[in-house]
Design a protein around this motif. Sequence first.
Motif, PDB file in Angstrom:
ATOM      1  N   MET A  65       0.801  -1.528   0.219  1.00  0.00           N
ATOM      2  CA  MET A  65       0.472  -0.235  -0.272  1.00  0.00           C
ATOM      3  C   MET A  65       0.810   1.219   0.083  1.00  0.00           C
ATOM      4  SD  MET A  65      -2.588   1.110   2.765  1.00  0.00           S
ATOM      5  CE  MET A  65      -2.390   3.187   2.701  1.00  0.00           C
ATOM      6  N   THR A  66       0.173   2.349  -0.759  1.00  0.00           N
ATOM      7  CA  THR A  66       1.376   3.298  -0.602  1.00  0.00           C
ATOM      8  C   THR A  66       0.643   4.916   0.093  1.00  0.00           C
ATOM      9  OG1 THR A  66       0.095   4.163  -2.660  1.00  0.00           O
ATOM     10  CG2 THR A  66       1.996   2.489  -3.597  1.00  0.00           C
ATOM     11  N   GLU A  67       1.142   6.325   0.705  1.00  0.00           N
ATOM     12  CA  GLU A  67       0.765   6.417   1.315  1.00  0.00           C
ATOM     13  C   GLU A  67       0.018   7.755   0.369  1.00  0.00           C
ATOM     14  OE1 GLU A  67       3.917   8.971   2.917  1.00  0.00           O
ATOM     15  OE2 GLU A  67       4.227   7.294   4.483  1.00  0.00           O
ATOM     16  N   ASN A  68      -1.495   7.955   0.407  1.00  0.00           N
ATOM     17  CA  ASN A  68      -1.876   8.713  -0.030  1.00  0.00           C
ATOM     18  C   ASN A  68      -2.232  10.031   0.988  1.00  0.00           C
ATOM     19  OD1 ASN A  68      -4.065  10.231  -1.568  1.00  0.00           O
ATOM     20  ND2 ASN A  68      -5.056   9.207  -0.589  1.00  0.00           N
ATOM     21  N   THR A  69      -1.131  11.169   0.300  1.00  0.00           N
ATOM     22  CA  THR A  69      -1.236  12.759   1.184  1.00  0.00           C
ATOM     23  C   THR A  69      -1.479  13.920   0.374  1.00  0.00           C
ATOM     24  OG1 THR A  69       0.828  13.698   0.139  1.00  0.00           O
ATOM     25  CG2 THR A  69       0.969  11.661   2.181  1.00  0.00           C
ATOM     26  N   THR A  70      -2.056  13.691  -0.669  1.00  0.00           N
ATOM     27  CA  THR A  70      -3.083  14.293  -2.192  1.00  0.00           C
ATOM     28  C   THR A  70      -3.398  15.421  -1.437  1.00  0.00           C
ATOM     29  OG1 THR A  70      -4.252  13.142  -3.236  1.00  0.00           O
ATOM     30  CG2 THR A  70      -1.598  13.240  -3.896  1.00  0.00           C
ATOM     31  N   ARG A  71      -4.586  14.577  -0.433  1.00  0.00           N
ATOM     32  CA  ARG A  71      -6.091  15.724   0.338  1.00  0.00           C
ATOM     33  C   ARG A  71      -5.727  16.852   1.275  1.00  0.00           C
ATOM     34  NH1 ARG A  71     -10.416  14.222  -1.763  1.00  0.00           N
ATOM     35  NH2 ARG A  71     -11.900  14.099  -0.363  1.00  0.00           N
ATOM     36  N   PHE A  72      -4.633  16.985   1.775  1.00  0.00           N
ATOM     37  CA  PHE A  72      -4.323  17.816   2.400  1.00  0.00           C
ATOM     38  C   PHE A  72      -4.207  18.983   1.813  1.00  0.00           C
ATOM     39  CE2 PHE A  72      -2.399  15.575   6.231  1.00  0.00           C
ATOM     40  CZ  PHE A  72      -3.065  15.288   6.501  1.00  0.00           C
ATOM     41  N   PRO A  73      -5.093  20.002   2.621  1.00  0.00           N
ATOM     42  CA  PRO A  73      -4.793  21.910   1.746  1.00  0.00           C
ATOM     43  C   PRO A  73      -3.079  22.353   2.119  1.00  0.00           C
ATOM     44  CG  PRO A  73      -6.060  21.494   3.502  1.00  0.00           C
ATOM     45  CD  PRO A  73      -5.600  20.419   3.729  1.00  0.00           C
ATOM     46  N   ALA A  74      -3.095  22.518   0.890  1.00  0.00           N
ATOM     47  CA  ALA A  74      -1.374  23.294   0.832  1.00  0.00           C
ATOM     48  C   ALA A  74      -1.734  24.621   2.446  1.00  0.00           C
ATOM     49  CB  ALA A  74      -1.120  24.492  -0.446  1.00  0.00           C
ATOM     50  N   PRO A  75      -0.298  24.380   2.596  1.00  0.00           N
ATOM     51  CA  PRO A  75       0.637  24.915   3.710  1.00  0.00           C
ATOM     52  C   PRO A  75       0.296  26.218   3.842  1.00  0.00           C
ATOM     53  CG  PRO A  75       2.496  24.383   3.115  1.00  0.00           C
ATOM     54  CD  PRO A  75       1.369  23.796   2.188  1.00  0.00           C
ATOM     55  N   PRO A  76      -0.095  27.335   5.024  1.00  0.00           N
ATOM     56  CA  PRO A  76      -0.052  26.971   6.127  1.00  0.00           C
ATOM     57  C   PRO A  76      -1.699  26.138   6.986  1.00  0.00           C
ATOM     58  CG  PRO A  76      -0.776  29.403   6.233  1.00  0.00           C
ATOM     59  CD  PRO A  76      -0.103  28.424   4.665  1.00  0.00           C
ATOM     60  N   ASP A  77      -3.020  26.168   6.205  1.00  0.00           N
ATOM     61  CA  ASP A  77      -3.878  25.900   6.283  1.00  0.00           C
ATOM     62  C   ASP A  77      -3.325  24.510   6.605  1.00  0.00           C
ATOM     63  OD1 ASP A  77      -6.650  25.455   6.801  1.00  0.00           O
ATOM     64  OD2 ASP A  77      -6.937  26.070   5.190  1.00  0.00           O
ATOM     65  N   ARG A  78      -3.831  23.301   7.792  1.00  0.00           N
ATOM     66  CA  ARG A  78      -3.502  21.943   7.840  1.00  0.00           C
ATOM     67  C   ARG A  78      -4.872  21.513   8.372  1.00  0.00           C
ATOM     68  NH1 ARG A  78       0.316  19.563   5.007  1.00  0.00           N
ATOM     69  NH2 ARG A  78       2.269  20.726   4.854  1.00  0.00           N
ATOM     70  N   ARG A  79      -6.047  22.050   8.474  1.00  0.00           N
ATOM     71  CA  ARG A  79      -7.226  22.375   9.018  1.00  0.00           C
ATOM     72  C   ARG A  79      -7.567  20.661   8.585  1.00  0.00           C
ATOM     73  NH1 ARG A  79     -10.347  27.697   9.581  1.00  0.00           N
ATOM     74  NH2 ARG A  79      -9.083  27.323   7.052  1.00  0.00           N
ATOM     75  N   ILE A  80      -8.927  20.035   8.763  1.00  0.00           N
ATOM     76  CA  ILE A  80      -9.011  18.363   8.217  1.00  0.00           C
ATOM     77  C   ILE A  80     -10.273  18.531   9.409  1.00  0.00           C
ATOM     78  CG2 ILE A  80      -7.018  17.787   7.549  1.00  0.00           C
ATOM     79  CD1 ILE A  80      -6.648  16.393  10.043  1.00  0.00           C
ATOM     80  N   ASP A  81     -11.238  17.660   9.293  1.00  0.00           N
ATOM     81  CA  ASP A  81     -12.401  17.149   9.838  1.00  0.00           C
ATOM     82  C   ASP A  81     -12.057  15.953  10.552  1.00  0.00           C
ATOM     83  OD1 ASP A  81     -13.886  18.493   8.258  1.00  0.00           O
ATOM     84  OD2 ASP A  81     -13.565  17.377   6.537  1.00  0.00           O
ATOM     85  N   VAL A  82     -11.561  15.022  10.814  1.00  0.00           N
ATOM     86  CA  VAL A  82     -11.309  13.653  11.003  1.00  0.00           C
ATOM     87  C   VAL A  82      -9.938  13.607  11.279  1.00  0.00           C
ATOM     88  CG1 VAL A  82     -11.829  11.913  12.154  1.00  0.00           C
ATOM     89  CG2 VAL A  82     -13.683  13.753  11.637  1.00  0.00           C
ATOM     90  N   LEU A  83      -9.278  13.281  12.329  1.00  0.00           N
ATOM     91  CA  LEU A  83      -8.035  12.725  12.462  1.00  0.00           C
ATOM     92  C   LEU A  83      -8.019  11.368  13.465  1.00  0.00           C
ATOM     93  CD1 LEU A  83      -4.580  12.313  12.482  1.00  0.00           C
ATOM     94  CD2 LEU A  83      -4.386  13.480  14.347  1.00  0.00           C
ATOM     95  N   ILE A  84      -7.605  10.251  12.809  1.00  0.00           N
ATOM     96  CA  ILE A  84      -8.096   8.518  13.336  1.00  0.00           C
ATOM     97  C   ILE A  84      -6.780   8.071  13.319  1.00  0.00           C
ATOM     98  CG2 ILE A  84      -9.612   6.682  12.861  1.00  0.00           C
ATOM     99  CD1 ILE A  84     -10.489   8.119  10.956  1.00  0.00           C
ATOM    100  N   ALA A  85      -6.330   7.878  14.427  1.00  0.00           N
ATOM    101  CA  ALA A  85      -5.000   7.418  15.209  1.00  0.00           C
ATOM    102  C   ALA A  85      -5.703   5.704  15.411  1.00  0.00           C
ATOM    103  CB  ALA A  85      -4.587   7.283  16.858  1.00  0.00           C
ATOM    104  N   GLY A  86      -4.416   5.482  14.422  1.00  0.00           N
ATOM    105  CA  GLY A  86      -5.331   3.708  14.380  1.00  0.00           C
ATOM    106  C   GLY A  86      -6.218   3.383  13.309  1.00  0.00           C
ATOM    107  N   GLY A  87      -4.875   2.527  11.977  1.00  0.00           N
ATOM    108  CA  GLY A  87      -5.068   2.564  10.803  1.00  0.00           C
ATOM    109  C   GLY A  87      -6.012   0.728  11.028  1.00  0.00           C
ATOM    110  N   GLY A  88      -6.480  -0.127  11.955  1.00  0.00           N
ATOM    111  CA  GLY A  88      -6.901  -0.661  12.200  1.00  0.00           C
ATOM    112  C   GLY A  88      -8.060  -1.614  11.672  1.00  0.00           C
ATOM    113  N   VAL A  89      -9.048  -2.424  12.410  1.00  0.00           N
ATOM    114  CA  VAL A  89     -10.331  -2.640  11.485  1.00  0.00           C
ATOM    115  C   VAL A  89     -11.000  -1.841  11.635  1.00  0.00           C
ATOM    116  CG1 VAL A  89     -11.863  -3.383  12.193  1.00  0.00           C
ATOM    117  CG2 VAL A  89      -9.779  -5.071  11.419  1.00  0.00           C
ATOM    118  N   ALA A  90     -11.646  -0.846  13.378  1.00  0.00           N
ATOM    119  CA  ALA A  90     -12.274   0.105  13.834  1.00  0.00           C
ATOM    120  C   ALA A  90     -12.266   1.650  12.774  1.00  0.00           C
ATOM    121  CB  ALA A  90     -12.433   0.120  14.826  1.00  0.00           C
ATOM    122  N   GLY A  91     -10.476   1.780  12.873  1.00  0.00           N
ATOM    123  CA  GLY A  91     -10.364   3.271  12.358  1.00  0.00           C
ATOM    124  C   GLY A  91     -10.727   3.552  10.848  1.00  0.00           C
TER     125      GLY A  91
END
Length: 427
Positions: A1-27
């Motif tokens: 699997m490769t990283e997908n980093t294209t969805r972040f807005p350009a700096p300096p705006d790094r606001r996102i809706d949800v940060l999920i810590a953990g990429g297992g089943v639930a996350g």
Amino acid sequence: MTENTTRFPAPPDRRIDVLIAGGGVAGSALGIALARAGMAVAVVEREPVFRDRIRGESIHPWGVRALQALAVDDILRRDAAAIELPRWTRYRDGAVDDSFRWDELMPGSPGEFSVRHPAMQEALLTAAADAGATVFRPATVVPRREDDAIVATIRADGSAVDVTPRLVVGADGARSAVRRWIGGTARRDPVHHAIAGAIVSGVHLAPDSAHQAYFPGGFAMVFPQAGGTSRIYYVCPPAEAERLRRMDLPTAIIDAMRPWLPPDAIGDWRSAGPAGFFPNADVVADRIFASGVVLIGDAAGANDPSQGHGLALAFRDARALRDLLVATDAWDDIPATFAAAQRAARETLRQHAIWSAPLMTETGPAADALRDRVAAARALDPTAGGFAPIFMTGPEGLVADEAARRHFLGEDLDSPTAPPRPPLPAT
């Protein structure tokens, strides 16, 4: 699997809706659902490769309905070789004692899903990236509070980025760092039994059924998987577990199970993965939310493994949180609202496990009398006040209070006013 980093807005705006810590089943399941809903989502997974460990690899029908509601069931079938087991078969003294289809008990009910855990994790995390979530892996995340906002530093690939999420979701497992960050701890209930697990080939039982064999003091489980392997479990008293631990564990489990299954059930078998023991008891988290933070999956506590609800709970949490987040843009109250319902569901399953354990694992005259009383109660109310079909219906709508406990165990047989039978929910 490769990283997908294209969805972040350009700096300096790094606001996102949800940060999920953990990429297992639930996350990952939550990441898929929220990205599909058009939210800016980041998923941070620390493991570069998902390892095979001894844990649940079966999803009860109520959990299958949750993953269907998330529309990830086809992902598991296609990319993780999940198979459906529409039948459940029970054995006593080496012979079939009962066999039924889930949809015979409840029309429209799906069967049990059987799937290798690492393959499921990989498939879901890949699907989260494909859905548009930004996935960092391997990576770590450290959140902090700055004024009225949460800022999280994600470190991956030798670099770091700060993001400001509206909501942090801790999906980082039983040793959750997010839980520690919000001041939470977890405790394990008293251990009543141990459960051993292994994966083997060479078990010759019907491939469309889960299999459960009872013996005095415990039970064994077999879940066929794709490719001719089976995940097997052996639930036994702690003293027997200590004895088996001193032996070659896959051999010990097979030898212990063999007398309680049909004579031809186990042929020329071989081990096909890790084997190990873990305790049978709920893990209860004392704090599962804070302002702007909520825990899901094992980070929020774990059900007694002998009941097998762990994966169903993971998908239930992802579905319930998804539903709340897409229903409103006013998110301030969502952590508390979600956590209250989540805690109620977990406590219902916890109490059901406590009530059920003596029926499954205790021996002696008192235990036999208890089982006789429960059998008499089931003749009067096969639903046990709605708790008998809990593996199909899940905990929603059930209240595990003292009246429900007495009814489940038949202690109210002489009462003129037993609790009414709730109807089975529509599927």
